[in-house]
Design a protein around this motif. Structure first.
Motif, PDB file in Angstrom:
ATOM      1  N   UNK A  29       0.950  -1.175  -0.002  1.00 33.81           N
ATOM      2  CA  UNK A  29      -0.060   0.056  -0.013  1.00 33.81           C
ATOM      3  C   UNK A  29       0.812   1.097  -0.133  1.00 33.81           C
ATOM      4  N   UNK A  30       2.310   1.118  -0.203  1.00 33.31           N
ATOM      5  CA  UNK A  30       3.012   2.373  -0.126  1.00 33.31           C
ATOM      6  C   UNK A  30       3.919   2.416  -1.518  1.00 33.31           C
ATOM      7  N   UNK A  31       3.994   3.761  -1.728  1.00 33.03           N
ATOM      8  CA  UNK A  31       5.032   3.887  -2.947  1.00 33.03           C
ATOM      9  C   UNK A  31       6.527   4.019  -2.403  1.00 33.03           C
ATOM     10  N   UNK A  32       7.350   3.248  -3.017  1.00 29.77           N
ATOM     11  CA  UNK A  32       8.745   3.194  -2.710  1.00 29.77           C
ATOM     12  C   UNK A  32       9.679   4.241  -3.392  1.00 29.77           C
ATOM     13  N   UNK A  33      10.114   5.208  -2.881  1.00 29.53           N
ATOM     14  CA  UNK A  33      10.906   6.395  -3.547  1.00 29.53           C
ATOM     15  C   UNK A  33      12.372   6.241  -3.244  1.00 29.53           C
ATOM     16  N   UNK A  34      13.238   6.503  -3.987  1.00 32.34           N
ATOM     17  CA  UNK A  34      14.643   6.751  -3.886  1.00 32.34           C
ATOM     18  C   UNK A  34      15.351   8.139  -4.479  1.00 32.34           C
ATOM     19  N   UNK A  35      16.078   8.787  -3.690  1.00 33.27           N
ATOM     20  CA  UNK A  35      16.515   9.934  -4.213  1.00 33.27           C
ATOM     21  C   UNK A  35      17.059  10.029  -5.362  1.00 33.27           C
ATOM     22  N   UNK A  36      17.032  11.189  -6.018  1.00 32.46           N
ATOM     23  CA  UNK A  36      17.501  11.287  -7.422  1.00 32.46           C
ATOM     24  C   UNK A  36      18.741  10.575  -7.804  1.00 32.46           C
ATOM     25  N   UNK A  37      19.980  10.995  -6.900  1.00 35.67           N
ATOM     26  CA  UNK A  37      21.098  10.337  -6.955  1.00 35.67           C
ATOM     27  C   UNK A  37      21.420   9.085  -6.324  1.00 35.67           C
ATOM     28  N   UNK A  38      20.476   8.505  -6.133  1.00 36.02           N
ATOM     29  CA  UNK A  38      20.830   6.980  -5.335  1.00 36.02           C
ATOM     30  C   UNK A  38      20.842   7.354  -3.878  1.00 36.02           C
ATOM     31  N   UNK A  39      20.532   6.448  -3.027  1.00 41.08           N
ATOM     32  CA  UNK A  39      20.581   6.436  -1.654  1.00 41.08           C
ATOM     33  C   UNK A  39      19.343   5.539  -1.144  1.00 41.08           C
ATOM     34  N   UNK A  40      19.198   5.665   0.059  1.00 46.89           N
ATOM     35  CA  UNK A  40      18.325   4.870   0.823  1.00 46.89           C
ATOM     36  C   UNK A  40      16.596   5.390   0.405  1.00 46.89           C
ATOM     37  N   UNK A  41      16.074   4.134   0.256  1.00 43.74           N
ATOM     38  CA  UNK A  41      14.590   4.301   0.109  1.00 43.74           C
ATOM     39  C   UNK A  41      13.791   4.560   0.857  1.00 43.74           C
ATOM     40  N   UNK A  42      12.591   5.225   0.704  1.00 47.67           N
ATOM     41  CA  UNK A  42      11.537   5.720   1.907  1.00 47.67           C
ATOM     42  C   UNK A  42      10.162   5.120   1.112  1.00 47.67           C
ATOM     43  N   UNK A  43       9.438   5.064   2.287  1.00 44.19           N
ATOM     44  CA  UNK A  43       8.119   4.663   1.876  1.00 44.19           C
ATOM     45  C   UNK A  43       7.032   5.901   1.965  1.00 44.19           C
ATOM     46  N   UNK A  44       5.940   6.001   1.072  1.00 48.68           N
ATOM     47  CA  UNK A  44       5.053   7.149   1.312  1.00 48.68           C
ATOM     48  C   UNK A  44       4.000   6.656   0.914  1.00 48.68           C
ATOM     49  N   UNK A  45       2.613   7.199   1.427  1.00 49.49           N
ATOM     50  CA  UNK A  45       1.297   6.693   1.112  1.00 49.49           C
ATOM     51  C   UNK A  45       0.891   7.165  -0.335  1.00 49.49           C
ATOM     52  N   UNK A  46       0.474   6.631  -1.168  1.00 45.21           N
ATOM     53  CA  UNK A  46       0.236   6.967  -2.577  1.00 45.21           C
ATOM     54  C   UNK A  46      -0.739   8.340  -2.706  1.00 45.21           C
ATOM     55  N   UNK A  47      -1.570   8.641  -1.529  1.00 43.89           N
ATOM     56  CA  UNK A  47      -2.508   9.709  -1.765  1.00 43.89           C
ATOM     57  C   UNK A  47      -1.587  11.133  -1.218  1.00 43.89           C
ATOM     58  N   UNK A  48      -0.238  10.771  -0.903  1.00 45.92           N
ATOM     59  CA  UNK A  48       0.704  11.908  -0.737  1.00 45.92           C
ATOM     60  C   UNK A  48       1.716  12.294  -1.593  1.00 45.92           C
ATOM     61  N   UNK A  49       1.708  11.816  -2.657  1.00 52.19           N
ATOM     62  CA  UNK A  49       2.593  12.075  -4.112  1.00 52.19           C
ATOM     63  C   UNK A  49       2.177  12.605  -4.876  1.00 52.19           C
ATOM     64  N   UNK A  50       2.752  13.441  -5.698  1.00 52.00           N
ATOM     65  CA  UNK A  50       2.386  13.977  -7.029  1.00 52.00           C
ATOM     66  C   UNK A  50       3.386  14.082  -7.946  1.00 52.00           C
ATOM     67  N   UNK A  51       3.016  14.234  -9.079  1.00 49.12           N
ATOM     68  CA  UNK A  51       4.063  14.195 -10.440  1.00 49.12           C
ATOM     69  C   UNK A  51       4.639  15.640 -10.375  1.00 49.12           C
ATOM     70  N   UNK A  52       5.882  15.815 -10.557  1.00 51.72           N
ATOM     71  CA  UNK A  52       6.614  16.992 -10.580  1.00 51.72           C
ATOM     72  C   UNK A  52       6.436  17.471 -11.899  1.00 51.72           C
ATOM     73  N   UNK A  53       6.591  18.709 -11.987  1.00 58.26           N
ATOM     74  CA  UNK A  53       6.815  19.587 -13.076  1.00 58.26           C
ATOM     75  C   UNK A  53       8.081  19.571 -13.568  1.00 58.26           C
ATOM     76  N   UNK A  54       8.362  19.937 -14.906  1.00 56.20           N
ATOM     77  CA  UNK A  54       9.830  19.993 -15.520  1.00 56.20           C
ATOM     78  C   UNK A  54      10.571  20.986 -14.788  1.00 56.20           C
ATOM     79  N   UNK A  55      10.121  22.129 -14.535  1.00 53.43           N
ATOM     80  CA  UNK A  55      10.648  23.018 -13.427  1.00 53.43           C
ATOM     81  C   UNK A  55      11.176  22.474 -12.140  1.00 53.43           C
ATOM     82  N   UNK A  56      10.501  21.702 -11.432  1.00 52.35           N
ATOM     83  CA  UNK A  56      10.756  21.228 -10.162  1.00 52.35           C
ATOM     84  C   UNK A  56      11.703  19.834 -10.338  1.00 52.35           C
TER      85      UNK A  56
END
Length: 75
Positions: A29-56
């Protein structure tokens, strides 16, 4: 994030922490994310993520590279 789950390999913002990460997978039930340059993953609820814009995305990549450069200078 309303709608479909973010795709693996996509880049999203964790709205709880403000961190930007790459989607590595979905588990328990979680989305697993990793920092852009690698590193330790973290979990976040799917309702707490959003797509980023190109500028972001550009801003997050520049910030990550600047952080890496600062660490290299102090090592």
């Amino acid at each position: 994030m309303s709608g479909p789950e973010p795709r693996v390999g996509g880049t999203v913002r964790d709205e709880e922490t403000g961190r930007v990460g790459e989607v590595m997978g979905h588990q328990g039930g979680y989305v697993q994310l990793r920092p852009l340059l690698g590193g330790r993953e973290w979990d976040v609820r799917p309702d707490r993520v959003r797509a980023v814009t190109a500028t972001e995305l550009l801003s997050a990549r520049v910030a990550a590279l600047n952080s890496l450069a600062r660490k290299a200078r102090t090592a």
